[in-house]
Design an enzyme around this catalytic site. Structure first.
Site, PDB file in Angstrom:
ATOM      1  N   ASP A  51      36.019  54.472 -38.336  1.00 52.12           N
ATOM      2  CA  ASP A  51      34.842  55.274 -37.999  1.00 52.12           C
ATOM      3  C   ASP A  51      35.106  56.769 -38.133  1.00 52.12           C
ATOM      4  O   ASP A  51      36.247  57.211 -38.250  1.00 52.12           O
ATOM      5  CB  ASP A  51      34.413  54.993 -36.550  1.00 52.12           C
ATOM      6  CG  ASP A  51      33.924  53.579 -36.349  1.00 52.12           C
ATOM      7  OD1 ASP A  51      33.531  52.940 -37.338  1.00 52.12           O
ATOM      8  OD2 ASP A  51      33.945  53.113 -35.190  1.00 52.12           O
ATOM      9  N   TYR A 109      46.521  49.046 -33.608  1.00 49.46           N
ATOM     10  CA  TYR A 109      45.847  50.301 -33.268  1.00 49.46           C
ATOM     11  C   TYR A 109      46.503  50.909 -32.028  1.00 49.46           C
ATOM     12  O   TYR A 109      47.039  50.187 -31.175  1.00 49.46           O
ATOM     13  CB  TYR A 109      44.373  50.063 -32.952  1.00 49.46           C
ATOM     14  CG  TYR A 109      43.476  49.905 -34.150  1.00 49.46           C
ATOM     15  CD1 TYR A 109      42.857  51.021 -34.733  1.00 49.46           C
ATOM     16  CD2 TYR A 109      43.219  48.657 -34.694  1.00 49.46           C
ATOM     17  CE1 TYR A 109      42.015  50.882 -35.822  1.00 49.46           C
ATOM     18  CE2 TYR A 109      42.375  48.509 -35.782  1.00 49.46           C
ATOM     19  CZ  TYR A 109      41.777  49.616 -36.340  1.00 49.46           C
ATOM     20  OH  TYR A 109      40.941  49.471 -37.424  1.00 49.46           O
TER      21      TYR A 109
END
Length: 244
Positions: A51, A109
């Site tokens: 994103d 992540y």
């Protein structure tokens, strides 16, 4: 031949990975610079479409080319053309049918929180600042409920287009080193905003607003409205993608 790139970038200045009309994206920059370098129309395929504002140390992209440049040398040539906030870490030849989004993989992540009384300017781009002291032990306890195969409907954006919201999380580790708390998550795939919602939920646990046991209830109820907020994008980094 098909070339695989490992790409690192600071996502601050970009509207995410994926090409968008009239927006500067990581994918768009790679297509443009590769086209100039190889003198071909290039369209890279990314493994993870991060994103706007999200960073990466090891995103993966592939593209097809007829170039005579040795695969391992493409990284060196391309890096001379790329801006300072996007750099290739390696370039290798892969099988012609290798597709980074169709292969089984493990993604890692990390969400970073600067947890101190006052913000630090040098940390403002890669860490979320939070001034209240967070209980790391409680955050770790809560994260244990997320490990395994679950329906993560409570932990994804309500606009998700995924056919299934079931995912497998292999590990979640919450650690504090000096003033920085890191939430590191390994899984076989992640829904839209999933890691950021998990981070926001664990922050609520760290403040005492939410108990660790309530995280288990959130999974069971499959209701986005009862999970925590979506943490800011700039604290999130895609560390690595391992292909199985």
């Amino acid at each position: 031949m098909r070339i695989k790139l490992v790409v690192a970038y600071d996502g601050t200045a970009y509207c995410g990975w994926q090409v968008q009309p009239e927006a500067v994206t990581v994918e768009g920059v790679l297509n443009e610079k590769l086209g100039k370098l190889l003198k071909e129309d290039i369209c890279v395929i990314g493994a993870s479409r991060t994103d706007s504002g999200v960073h990466a140390l090891g995103n993966v992209a592939v593209f097809d080319t007829n170039t005579s440049i040795p695969p391992e040398k493409i990284a060196y040539a391309l890096n001379t053309m790329l801006p300072d906030d996007i750099k290739i870490q390696s370039s290798t030849q892969v099988a012609d049918d290798f597709h980074p989004r169709h292969c089984d993989s493990v993604k890692t992540y990390e969400y970073k929180i600067l947890n101190r009384e006052f913000p630090l300017p040098l940390k403002r781009y890669d860490s979320m600042y939070y001034y209240k002291r967070l209980n790391v032990d409680a955050m770790n306890e809560a994260s244990g409920y997320l490990v395994g195969t679950h329906d993560f409907k409570s932990f994804c954006c309500v606009r998700t287009q995924a056919e299934s919201t079931v995912r497998t999380i292999y590990s979640v580790a919450v650690k504090k080193v000096e003033d920085t708390i890191s939430i590191r998550i390994r899984g076989n795939g992640f829904l839209y905003n999933m890691v950021r919602i998990i981070a926001g939920t664990l922050i609520n646990v760290g403040t005492g607003h939410t108990t660790p046991e309530q995280v288990k209830e959130m999974l069971e109820k499959k209701d986005r409205t009862i999970a925590g907020p979506t943490a800011p994008a700039h604290g999130l980094t895609l560390l690595e993608i391992e292909f199985l």
